[in-house]
Design an enzyme around this catalytic site. Structure first.
Site, PDB file in Angstrom:
ATOM      1  N   ASP A  63      62.084  42.539  56.633  1.00 24.50           N
ATOM      2  CA  ASP A  63      62.827  43.776  56.873  1.00 24.50           C
ATOM      3  C   ASP A  63      63.691  43.620  58.128  1.00 24.50           C
ATOM      4  OD1 ASP A  63      60.740  43.798  58.696  1.00 24.50           O
ATOM      5  OD2 ASP A  63      60.336  45.944  58.497  1.00 24.50           O
ATOM      6  N   SER A  64      63.534  42.486  58.845  1.00 21.75           N
ATOM      7  CA  SER A  64      64.475  42.115  59.907  1.00 21.75           C
ATOM      8  C   SER A  64      65.900  42.014  59.364  1.00 21.75           C
ATOM      9  CB  SER A  64      64.052  40.793  60.555  1.00 21.75           C
ATOM     10  OG  SER A  64      63.806  39.808  59.570  1.00 21.75           O
ATOM     11  N   ASP A 102      58.962  41.641  52.319  1.00 23.56           N
ATOM     12  CA  ASP A 102      58.495  42.504  53.410  1.00 23.56           C
ATOM     13  C   ASP A 102      58.735  43.952  52.994  1.00 23.56           C
ATOM     14  OD1 ASP A 102      57.384  42.712  55.950  1.00 23.56           O
ATOM     15  OD2 ASP A 102      59.221  42.190  57.024  1.00 23.56           O
ATOM     16  N   LYS A 132      54.406  41.745  52.035  1.00 22.99           N
ATOM     17  CA  LYS A 132      53.858  41.862  53.392  1.00 22.99           C
ATOM     18  C   LYS A 132      53.965  43.306  53.846  1.00 22.99           C
ATOM     19  CE  LYS A 132      55.984  40.204  57.283  1.00 22.99           C
ATOM     20  NZ  LYS A 132      56.066  41.474  58.068  1.00 22.99           N
ATOM     21  N   GLU A 134      52.935  46.026  57.316  1.00 20.83           N
ATOM     22  CA  GLU A 134      52.543  46.107  58.721  1.00 20.83           C
ATOM     23  C   GLU A 134      51.339  47.021  58.888  1.00 20.83           C
ATOM     24  OE1 GLU A 134      55.801  47.105  61.330  1.00 20.83           O
ATOM     25  OE2 GLU A 134      57.058  45.464  60.568  1.00 20.83           O
ATOM     26  N   GLU A 200      52.183  38.910  65.625  1.00 21.65           N
ATOM     27  CA  GLU A 200      53.466  38.913  66.331  1.00 21.65           C
ATOM     28  C   GLU A 200      53.293  39.369  67.781  1.00 21.65           C
ATOM     29  OE1 GLU A 200      56.768  40.636  64.232  1.00 21.65           O
ATOM     30  OE2 GLU A 200      57.960  40.881  66.049  1.00 21.65           O
TER      31      GLU A 200
HETATM   32  N1  LIG Z   1      66.513  38.477  64.975  1.00 28.43           N
HETATM   33  C1  LIG Z   1      65.289  39.012  65.023  1.00 28.43           C
HETATM   34  N2  LIG Z   1      64.245  38.232  65.389  1.00 28.43           N
HETATM   35  C2  LIG Z   1      62.984  38.744  65.436  1.00 28.43           C
HETATM   36  O1  LIG Z   1      62.041  37.977  65.769  1.00 28.43           O
HETATM   37  C3  LIG Z   1      62.782  40.102  65.095  1.00 28.43           C
HETATM   38  C4  LIG Z   1      63.905  40.862  64.684  1.00 28.43           C
HETATM   39  N3  LIG Z   1      65.133  40.303  64.671  1.00 28.43           N
HETATM   40  N4  LIG Z   1      63.781  42.153  64.309  1.00 28.43           N
HETATM   41  C5  LIG Z   1      62.473  42.716  64.144  1.00 28.43           C
HETATM   42  C6  LIG Z   1      61.547  42.192  65.156  1.00 28.43           C
HETATM   43  C7  LIG Z   1      61.845  42.613  66.564  1.00 28.43           C
HETATM   44  N5  LIG Z   1      61.304  41.512  67.294  1.00 28.43           N
HETATM   45  C8  LIG Z   1      61.295  41.382  68.693  1.00 28.43           C
HETATM   46  C9  LIG Z   1      62.391  41.761  69.422  1.00 28.43           C
HETATM   47  C10 LIG Z   1      62.397  41.602  70.787  1.00 28.43           C
HETATM   48  C11 LIG Z   1      61.294  41.064  71.440  1.00 28.43           C
HETATM   49  C12 LIG Z   1      61.310  40.886  72.936  1.00 28.43           C
HETATM   50  O2  LIG Z   1      62.375  40.829  73.518  1.00 28.43           O
HETATM   51  N6  LIG Z   1      60.156  40.778  73.580  1.00 28.43           N
HETATM   52  C13 LIG Z   1      60.042  40.619  75.018  1.00 28.43           C
HETATM   53  C14 LIG Z   1      58.569  40.743  75.403  1.00 28.43           C
HETATM   54  C15 LIG Z   1      58.390  41.713  76.534  1.00 28.43           C
HETATM   55  C16 LIG Z   1      56.939  41.744  76.993  1.00 28.43           C
HETATM   56  O3  LIG Z   1      56.587  40.856  77.788  1.00 28.43           O
HETATM   57  O4  LIG Z   1      56.192  42.630  76.555  1.00 28.43           O
HETATM   58  C17 LIG Z   1      60.541  39.236  75.472  1.00 28.43           C
HETATM   59  O5  LIG Z   1      61.102  39.167  76.553  1.00 28.43           O
HETATM   60  O6  LIG Z   1      60.343  38.241  74.773  1.00 28.43           O
HETATM   61  C18 LIG Z   1      60.192  40.671  70.689  1.00 28.43           C
HETATM   62  C19 LIG Z   1      60.204  40.831  69.309  1.00 28.43           C
HETATM   63  C20 LIG Z   1      60.811  40.500  66.420  1.00 28.43           C
HETATM   64  N7  LIG Z   1      61.538  40.731  65.202  1.00 28.43           N
HETATM   65  C1  LIG Z   2      59.474  38.136  61.814  1.00 27.57           C
HETATM   66  C2  LIG Z   2      58.771  38.409  60.532  1.00 27.57           C
HETATM   67  C3  LIG Z   2      57.293  38.243  60.638  1.00 27.57           C
HETATM   68  C4  LIG Z   2      59.133  39.735  59.921  1.00 27.57           C
HETATM   69  O1  LIG Z   2      58.337  40.600  59.690  1.00 27.57           O
HETATM   70  C5  LIG Z   2      60.550  39.960  59.586  1.00 27.57           C
HETATM   71  O2  LIG Z   2      61.377  39.032  59.671  1.00 27.57           O
HETATM   72  O3  LIG Z   2      60.868  41.094  59.202  1.00 27.57           O
HETATM   73 MG   LIG Z   3      59.205  42.445  59.123  1.00 28.05          MG
END
Ligand SMILES: Nc1nc(=O)c2c([nH]1)NC[C@@H]1CN(c3ccc(C(=O)N[C@@H](CCC(=O)O)C(=O)O)cc3)CN21
Ligand SMILES: CC(C)C(=O)C(=O)O
Ligand SMILES: [Mg+2]
Length: 282
Positions: A63-64, A102, A132, A134, A200
């Protein structure tokens, strides 16, 4: 950029010669043999083909897509009707990979009936091999009903992006007490018959503990090196997305490659070098 190296010994899921579709039994066998495996997202037929031919055993139509295909700033807005054509394209574009659909926000949470109807639609209308969803204990009745109906279920715990408004951002989950809750959710999903579970954005120690405690494989994204499998959004992995989380490694620089190609094409059109005689019908 890093060069790719196949493991010397083929594993149950990667590097072998079999071209038949990967099944949940193959995935269970990989866990028994303690073999790691890669998963990528895919959203269209051509990239599905590339990843399938590279030997990626499981493709997730995430769903990303809400963000990387449709340009929304979260996964909340994407619908079943948005994802069905993409999922069908990935199935058509691949020959060997198991394709996981998803389930988007709002398509399974309300009831078992709703969840079963949505999962059934994905299998019937796209040819996907699994779904999948959540959540852990909060969606257990749905997961159990899907498994009972013959639909393989992949769980997803930790940072579940469809709950971003509850988390208040994309933050690491499962620190401290929350780790025990996550472990209980993982065990509940396993007991419900899930064939695997995504973890995740959780601390590596928790991911390692969950991985050791379950007989089904864990698939990590931002969960450290000790999960059974890893998954990344392909546009992150290939360097197409401008901003990425800490857990992303860029294995290519497609933003530069595609940008350079577009600029070269544009220059040649404006300068008259393209099309040449060889691109022209007489
Ligand atoms: N392009 C893309 N990649 C992804 O992995 C993803 C998506 N989109 N869309 C749905 C979710 C959103 N996701 C994300 C988006 C941002 C962070 C992020 O920036 N996390 C912080 C962590 C901050 C903390 O320490 O709590 C980081 O700096 O990594 C993590 C997962 C993972 N998924
Ligand atoms: C990052 C994976 C696990 C996901 O749920 C997505 O791409 O939507
Ligand atoms: Mg997803």
């Amino acid at each position: 950029m890093s060069s790719s190296v196949s493991p010397a010994q083929p594993t149950a899921l990667y590097g072998g010669k079999s071209n038949r579709r990967v099944t949940v039994r193959d995935i269970a066998a990989a866990k028994e043999r303690h073999e790691k495996w890669p998963m990528l997202t895919a959203y269209d037929a051509l990239t599905a083909r590339v990843f399938d031919e590279a030997g990626i055993p499981v493709l997730l139509v995430g769903d990303s897509a809400a963000m990387v295909v449709y340009g929304y700033d979260s996964t909340i807005p994407v619908t079943v009707d948005d994802l069905i054509p993409l999922t069908a394209a990935v199935v058509r574009g691949s020959q060997r990979a198991m394709v996981v659909a998803d389930l988007p926000f709002g398509s399974y949470q309300a009831s078992v009936t709703e969840g079963l109807a949505t999962a059934t639609r994905f299998l019937k209308e796209t040819g996907a091999h699994a779904v999948k969803l959540e959540g852990g204990r909060r969606v257990l009745p749905q997961a159990e009903a899907m498994v009972a109906a013959g639909i393989p279920v992949m769980g997803h715990l930790g940072l579940t992006p469809q709950s971003v408004n509850v988390f208040g951002g994309y933050r690491v989950q499962g620190r401290g007490q929350a780790g025990d809750e996550l472990m209980a959710d993982a065990k509940a999903l396993e007991a419900a018959g899930a064939f695997s579970v995504v973890l995740e954005c959780v601390p590596e120690d928790l991911a390692a503990k969950v991985t050791a405690s379950l007989s089904i494989p864990t698939i990590g994204i931002g969960a450290g090196p000790d999960t059974d499998a890893q998954v990344l959004v392909w546009q992150d992995m290939a360097g197409l997305t401008p901003h990425t989380a800490k857990f992303v490694k860029k294995f290519a620089d497609m933003q530069t490659v595609l940008g350079d190609a577009a600029r070269e094409y544009a220059d040649e059109v404006v300068g008259g070098a393209f099309p040449a005689q060889e691109h022209t019908y007489h």
